[in-house]
Each structure stands twice: as C-alpha cells, then as structure tokens.
Write an enzyme that holds these catalytic residues in place. Structure first.
Site, short mmCIF file in Angstrom:
data_model
loop_
_atom_site.label_atom_id
_atom_site.label_comp_id
_atom_site.label_asym_id
_atom_site.label_seq_id
_atom_site.Cartn_x
_atom_site.Cartn_y
_atom_site.Cartn_z
N LEU A 146 57.15 34.00 35.83
CA LEU A 146 56.05 34.32 36.74
C LEU A 146 56.19 33.50 38.01
O LEU A 146 56.67 32.36 37.98
CB LEU A 146 54.69 34.03 36.08
CG LEU A 146 54.32 34.83 34.83
CD1 LEU A 146 52.99 34.34 34.27
CD2 LEU A 146 54.27 36.31 35.12
N ASP A 147 55.74 34.07 39.14
CA ASP A 147 55.71 33.33 40.38
C ASP A 147 54.78 32.12 40.24
O ASP A 147 53.90 32.08 39.39
CB ASP A 147 55.19 34.20 41.53
CG ASP A 147 56.13 35.35 41.86
OD1 ASP A 147 57.32 35.26 41.52
OD2 ASP A 147 55.66 36.34 42.44
N ARG A 148 54.98 31.17 41.12
CA ARG A 148 54.18 29.94 41.10
C ARG A 148 52.67 30.23 41.04
O ARG A 148 51.93 29.65 40.26
CB ARG A 148 54.49 29.10 42.33
CG ARG A 148 53.65 27.83 42.45
CD ARG A 148 53.83 27.12 43.78
NE ARG A 148 53.07 25.89 43.78
CZ ARG A 148 53.53 24.71 43.40
NH1 ARG A 148 54.78 24.61 43.00
NH2 ARG A 148 52.77 23.64 43.42
N ASN A 149 52.21 31.15 41.89
CA ASN A 149 50.78 31.41 41.98
C ASN A 149 50.31 32.61 41.16
O ASN A 149 49.20 33.09 41.35
CB ASN A 149 50.38 31.59 43.44
CG ASN A 149 50.48 30.29 44.22
OD1 ASN A 149 50.14 29.23 43.69
ND2 ASN A 149 50.99 30.35 45.43
N THR A 150 51.16 33.08 40.26
CA THR A 150 50.76 34.11 39.30
C THR A 150 50.46 33.42 37.98
O THR A 150 51.23 32.57 37.52
CB THR A 150 51.87 35.15 39.10
OG1 THR A 150 52.15 35.78 40.36
CG2 THR A 150 51.47 36.21 38.10
#
Length: 290
Positions: A133-137
C-alpha cells in the site's frame, strides 16, 4: 522452516525434483536455493533428487535460512496484526507510514516493525510484501513469512481479491461502473502516473456506497495492479480522491494524504488452500465527511 508432502498413487514414479517442481509448485529459483543451502529428505533420509518416489513416501523440505538486506532493520513500533500463522501475516496498516524504508531510512516503516516482530518470535525470515500500500493508504496488507509462500501468492493465479473504499470529490453520475484506461508513468517523473495510450492495460470497478454533502463514498475493486491505479482512474473521470493533491484532489487538513483504504481482503491460503476473508473499517476521521 520446513514443509511436508505425502506422495499419492498418481505421483508415484516421479523423481523428487519433478515432484517439487510440479506438485509442490517450486519455482526454479526456490528449487536451486533448496538444493544448494537447504535439505530434502524422503521418509527421514536425505536422498539424491533424481531418485523416483513411491506411493506413501513422506517428502520433507528444510528451507534455508533467509538473508536480510541491510536496507531494513528491526524497529519497535505498533503493528496491528489481524491474522498470523507460520506462513502468513495480515496487518491493518494506518495511513502516514511507509511500507518500506525511505532512501535516507530516517522514517519509521512497516517492514522494520515486521522484522522486530519476527525477532521477538525467533523467526529468521526477511520481509516478503505480497500486497503493498502507498504511504498514505490505510487498510489490509498481506505479508508472506517465507520466500516459498511469497512465490505461491504472487504467481499468475488469482489467489487474492481486494476491495478498497475511497472518499472522492463530487457526485458520481452512475451507481456503478468500470474504468478501463491504460496507465503509464508521467514523463520526467518517478512518482506520478497518468492515463495514456502508451500505458499498460488497467481496469477498475467502482460502486457508490453513500453520497455526502460534497463527496461520495465509493467501493472499488482492482482488476489489474498498476501503481496509483485507483487514484489515477478516479481523477481521470473527474472525481479525484479527497486529500489527493498529487492528482488534483483538494487538500484535507484532517487527512494525511488521500482518503483510500483497503477494506476487504480475500485470499486462498498458499499452503492449506483454505479461503480466508478479512474486513477493516476506514479511519474514524472519515466520519467527518458525512
């Protein structure tokens, strides 16, 4: 780590090598690692891998210890574990934390915390991220505890199904739909992606769950796995994610980045073949948008 197989009548006569490549689904790389640094026994005795097997034989593979790269280091920190066994780890990742270390290694990350968790249990494995997952997901992630499990889960067979929830700007015209637009990297950028004729085929399914005063709660399913796929596709149809300033979304002070959450995960266990299903609620801060 070891795994045990029992030879059926249908597999009798196969060499041990053929059995491991076909029945155990070893990749060539895994087979070479086991042959070089691991051990294979039949009925408790080490044998040559060319020898044929008999019905009822017990084949045991002792996998070699894994080497850890220098770029990840054990680091104590919160780790929300949803499920764990000797093969898998499923965690519920918060937003605003990266999965792997940054270039300067100055920020905490999920991989480092997983190594710390392993060390407390006496597990020598390195970190094998299956669904990143992306950092902010935020939301559900799958990690394999060894290279063999990672190989099984990342083969072409669809063993994992994920659904996401997102808060997007405005009101979608249709209750559900399909976005099928190719995605490529933006020229000159190592981060941004865009819809482009020269991109790789990409397909996202969406369904409206609720409409709020100025945004919509959407459920999404990835049919392909391109970088930033949901973010790019929703921005392409004029509904960027709340907080996703990289793709035209309005900045939201309450959120650390885009409002995107992996809320549902179903997988076929790579060893037991059991179907496992997990769910996770979006961050509580999303309630402010109702």
């Amino acid at each position: 780590m070891k795994k045990v197989w029992h030879v059926s009548n249908e597999r009798e006569g196969r060499s041990i090598k053929e059995f491991l490549l076909k029945e155990a689904q070893f990749s060539r790389q895994i087979f070479k690692l086991v042959k070089k640094n691991g051990q294979v026994t039949v009925n408790g005795e080490e044998v040559e891998l060319w020898k044929p097997l008999k019905s009822g034989d017990e084949v045991t593979v002792f996998f070699p210890l894994e080497e850890r790269g220098s770029y990840i280091k054990p680091e104590a920190g919160p780790l929300s574990i949803v499920y764990e066994d000797e093969d898998l780890l499923v965690i519920d990742k918060p937003s605003d934390i990266a999965v792997i270390p940054s270039i300067d290694k100055s920020q905490p990350c999920i991989a480092n915390r997983i190594l710390h968790h392993y060390d407390k249990q006496g597990i020598s494995s390195t970190v094998h991220i299956v669904t990143r997952l992306d950092r902010n997901t935020s939301g559900l992630m799958v990690i394999a505890k060894h290279a063999y499990g990672h190989m099984l889960l990342t083969r072409k067979e669809k063993l994992i199904d994920r659904h996401y929830k997102a808060l997007v700007q405005g009101f979608l015209e249709f209750e559900s739909g399909t976005i099928e637009e190719p995605i490529s990297r933006v020229e000159g950028s190592i981060i941004r992606r865009t819809v482009s004729e020269i991109g790789k085929p990409s397909k996202t399914l969406y369904e409206v769950e609720e409409r709020y005063s100025d945004c919509t709660l959407v459920r999404l399913q990835l049919m392909t796995g391109r970088t930033h796929q949901i973010r790019v596709h929703m921005a392409h149809i004029g509904h960027p994610l709340i907080g996703d300033t990289l793709y035209g979304g309005v900045e939201a002070a309450e959120l650390s980045g885009q409002a995107l959450h992996c809320a549902y995960l179903k997988l076929i266990h790579p060893w037991t073949k059991e179907e496992l299903t997990f769910t996770s609620d979006p961050p509580a801060i999303w309630e402010k948008y109702k």
